[in-house]
Design an enzyme around this catalytic site. Structure first.
Site, PDB file in Angstrom:
ATOM      1  N   TYR A  68      -1.964  -0.956  10.312  1.00 18.42           N
ATOM      2  CA  TYR A  68      -2.161  -1.323   8.913  1.00 18.42           C
ATOM      3  C   TYR A  68      -0.971  -0.906   8.058  1.00 18.42           C
ATOM      4  O   TYR A  68      -0.410  -1.709   7.301  1.00 18.42           O
ATOM      5  CB  TYR A  68      -3.441  -0.682   8.379  1.00 18.42           C
ATOM      6  CG  TYR A  68      -3.598  -0.816   6.879  1.00 18.42           C
ATOM      7  CD1 TYR A  68      -3.983  -2.029   6.307  1.00 18.42           C
ATOM      8  CD2 TYR A  68      -3.364   0.265   6.030  1.00 18.42           C
ATOM      9  CE1 TYR A  68      -4.120  -2.162   4.935  1.00 18.42           C
ATOM     10  CE2 TYR A  68      -3.500   0.143   4.664  1.00 18.42           C
ATOM     11  CZ  TYR A  68      -3.871  -1.076   4.119  1.00 18.42           C
ATOM     12  OH  TYR A  68      -3.997  -1.213   2.766  1.00 18.42           O
ATOM     13  N   SER A  80       0.853  -1.187   0.000  1.00 16.75           N
ATOM     14  CA  SER A  80       0.000   0.000   0.000  1.00 16.75           C
ATOM     15  C   SER A  80       0.891   1.240   0.000  1.00 16.75           C
ATOM     16  O   SER A  80       1.993   1.231   0.555  1.00 16.75           O
ATOM     17  CB  SER A  80      -0.889   0.015   1.250  1.00 16.75           C
ATOM     18  OG  SER A  80      -1.488   1.288   1.438  1.00 16.75           O
TER      19      SER A  80
END
Length: 331
Positions: free
Chosen positions: A201, A188
């Site tokens: 995350y 990401s």
């Protein structure tokens, strides 16, 4: 007579030129020229008969499954929900005339997941592995205020870190034996830019990026391509972006672009507008780290406030809820 000022000026010019040669030109080639002019430089069909994609029933995972099937590979779809797996498998078989296999697995579980997967794939020639399954928060949140934090963090780390590591251990021995293979790990953009209120995350995605970088070095001698893909905003369930735009593209557009970067770079945002976004954020961070931190924090706080306003009674999102899993999840 050469002055000290002249020598310093010449030295500075040389250093700036070297910086441009070392940083700017490779960036332009990897993000624009290479993918647009030459496209994917890896013959994916020659890596093996099958491609395995985790989190394959929606978003980026489904788009990778479709794109690889379009290139003539049979696909193994791994996800949580059998009905969704069967629907996607039928779509792919009908449209691309390839074989499919479905495997149900909840990657928040334990070792039994990988034992089950290993039994089902041990005799298959898997040339492409896409580690796409992932899990995030339902909404941006401070670490100390995460709902059901112990359970959430355990599940998130199992899904984002353990899954990519164990799937590589399961699939890569065959690639080593055949001296060919491609591993695509979906990280990401939050792994390499400031990401307050997404700390666990973002850190888990940073693991994927670092893992990919060193794995690529370890197995380059075996002709195995390992790539870390760091998407920015994509119109998926997890991002809650309903309508695609130039910046927040559809999964299909994103994956078509990302595949074209294979063979050009080990690390990529996968999509040129996302590369521009990363460049802009890193440039501002270089000029004023505190300003970039403030902008990012304010943005995430605003997103959190809007989410809390919509549902003031929400205390947690259960693991089975698809909104907690990314668009590349095993839902």
């Amino acid at each position: 007579m050469v002055t000290t000022t002249g020598v310093l000026g010449s030295t500075s010019a040389v250093l700036v030129s070297l910086f441009i040669l070392r940083k700017v030109f490779p960036w332009i080639y990897q993000n624009l020229i290479g993918p647009k002019v030459f496209g994917c430089r890896v013959n994916l069909k020659k890596t093996g008969e099958w491609a395995l994609i985790t989190g394959a029933t929606d978003g980026i995972g489904k788009a990778y499954a479709q794109a690889l099937a379009k290139k003539g590979l049979n696909v193994i779809l791994v996800s949580r929900t059998l009905s969704k797996l069967q629907d996607v498998a039928k779509e792919i078989e009908t449209e691309f005339k390839v074989r499919t296999m479905v495997i149900t697995a909840d990657f928040t579980g334990g070792a039994e997941i990988y034992e089950q997967i290993q039994r089902q794939i041990e005799n298959l020639e898997i040339g492409v592995l896409v580690n796409n399954v992932g899990m995030s928060y339902a909404n941006p949140e401070y670490l100390l205020e995460l709902p059901e934090s112990e359970k959430l963090i355990k599940n998130l780390l199992s899904c984002n870190i353990l899954s990519v590591t164990r799937m590589c251990q399961l699939v890569m021995p065959g690639m080593v034996k055949r001296h060919a293979g491609v591993v695509i790990n979906i990280s990401s953009l939050s792994a390499v830019i400031p990401a307050p209120l997404l700390t666990v995350y973002a850190a888990s995605k940073a693991y994927m990026d670092k893992f990919s970088e060193d794995l690529a070095s370890e197995y380059a001698k075996h002709n195995i391509v390992v790539q870390s893909v760091l998407p920015g905003p994509v119109a998926t369930n997890m991002s809650k972006i309903r309508k695609s735009t130039w910046m927040a593209c559809s999964p299909k557009v994103f994956v078509a672009s990302a595949i074209s970067t294979l063979g050009h770079t080990r690390q990529t945002t996968g999509y040129f507008p996302h590369a521009l976004l990363e460049l802009a954020i890193n440039t501002l961070s270089f000029v004023s780290p505190r300003l970039m931190e403030k902008i990012t924090l304010n943005t995430m706080q605003n997103i959190r406030a809007r989410a809390m306003k919509k549902s003031t009674t929400r205390t947690a999102v259960p693991t089975s809820d698809a909104t907690e899993l990314t668009a590349s999840s095993s839902s």
